[in-house]
Structure formats: structure tokens, C-alpha cells
Design an enzyme around this catalytic site. Sequence first.
Site, short mmCIF file in Angstrom:
data_model
loop_
_atom_site.label_atom_id
_atom_site.label_comp_id
_atom_site.label_asym_id
_atom_site.label_seq_id
_atom_site.Cartn_x
_atom_site.Cartn_y
_atom_site.Cartn_z
N ASP A 7 0.86 -1.18 0.00
CA ASP A 7 0.00 0.00 0.00
C ASP A 7 0.90 1.24 0.00
OD1 ASP A 7 0.90 0.27 2.60
OD2 ASP A 7 -1.09 0.22 3.55
N CYS A 63 3.10 -3.29 4.06
CA CYS A 63 2.25 -2.16 4.44
C CYS A 63 2.95 -1.46 5.61
CB CYS A 63 0.82 -2.60 4.74
SG CYS A 63 0.62 -3.69 6.15
N THR A 65 2.65 -1.78 8.94
CA THR A 65 3.09 -2.74 9.96
C THR A 65 3.33 -4.14 9.42
OG1 THR A 65 0.79 -3.31 10.42
CG2 THR A 65 1.77 -1.57 11.79
N HIS A 96 9.76 -24.38 9.01
CA HIS A 96 8.75 -25.11 9.78
C HIS A 96 7.31 -24.91 9.32
CE1 HIS A 96 11.45 -25.75 13.60
NE2 HIS A 96 12.00 -26.20 12.49
N HIS A 131 7.18 -31.41 10.31
CA HIS A 131 6.57 -30.10 10.05
C HIS A 131 5.50 -30.18 8.96
CE1 HIS A 131 9.43 -28.49 12.80
NE2 HIS A 131 10.42 -29.02 12.10
#
Length: 148
Positions: A7, A63, A65, A96, A131
Site C-alpha cells: 500500500d 504495508c 506494519t 517449519h 513439520h
Amino acid sequence: MIAIGSDHAAADLRKIVKAYLEEQQIPYVDCGTDEAPSDYPIMAKAVCEKVQSGEAEKGILLCGTGIGMCMAAGKMNGIRAAVCSDTYSAKFTRLHNDANVLCMGARVVGSGLAAEILQAFLFTEFEGGRHQRRVDMVMAIEAEQKNK
Ligand code: RB5
């Protein structure tokens, strides 16, 4: 092929990431955006659709965060998105979790750290084994949720 999107809050970081990919000779498709302001779910969906279709092997979503992108990506079938602000998490979400989308926050990580996180994510292979069973269990939750 890597699909990338951001963004407005991460448009500069997207440019830096694209420069890194070019330097590494890794092909990418840019899902935008250069619009400001912009709504991150639009680019999250566009990038994840490229991963879902197989056009892109992995996605990168940026973005402010990384969190909004990660939330939106996590709503999409087959997507295992991880928001990373350190190289350890980026490495282990590949080893993992077989993460196929990396999210980062341009207001959280600097450009140098972002490049190292990206490198860890792109060049670490999934370990499989025990995993794989756990990743299958995660994907089974997604399948179950379709009926709710
Ligand atoms: C935009 O201001 C910001 O909310 C967005 O980039 C992102 O951080 C959302 O999670």
C-alpha cells in the site's frame, strides 16, 4: 516468480525490494500500488491470487506494519502468510511453516533489515518431515472452516 504488492505506507520499501530482486535476478510481478492513499486488502488479494494460481511461487506484501496485509492474506485459501521483523522468524517460517507469503512493515523495519529478512525467506527451503504433518493440520483447519 515472486508476486509483490504494497500500500502507500510501504511504496518506498516496495521499490527497494524490487531493486533487491532485480539484483538477485529473481523475476517478479508487481501488483502495485503507486496510489496514495490505498487500501491494503486489494493488493493482498492480487498477490495471493498469483500464488494460488501458481503464477508466483511466493508473495511479498508490504504495508505500514505488515499486519493488515498478513490478516488479509491469511483469509485466502492455500496461503500461509507470516509477518516478519527479524531474520530468525523469516528463516523458521520457511523451515517449519512452509510460509508462501512474507509480510513486512515499512514503519517497523529499515530497508537493510528488510533485505536480510527477504533473503532468509527466499533462500530457505521447507524442512518437511514432522513439520509437514503440522502444516497439513493447519490446512485442514482451513478446509473445515469452509463449512461454517
Ligand atoms: C496505513 O496507514 C496502515 O494502516 C497500513 O499500511 C497497515 O499498516 C495496516 O495494517
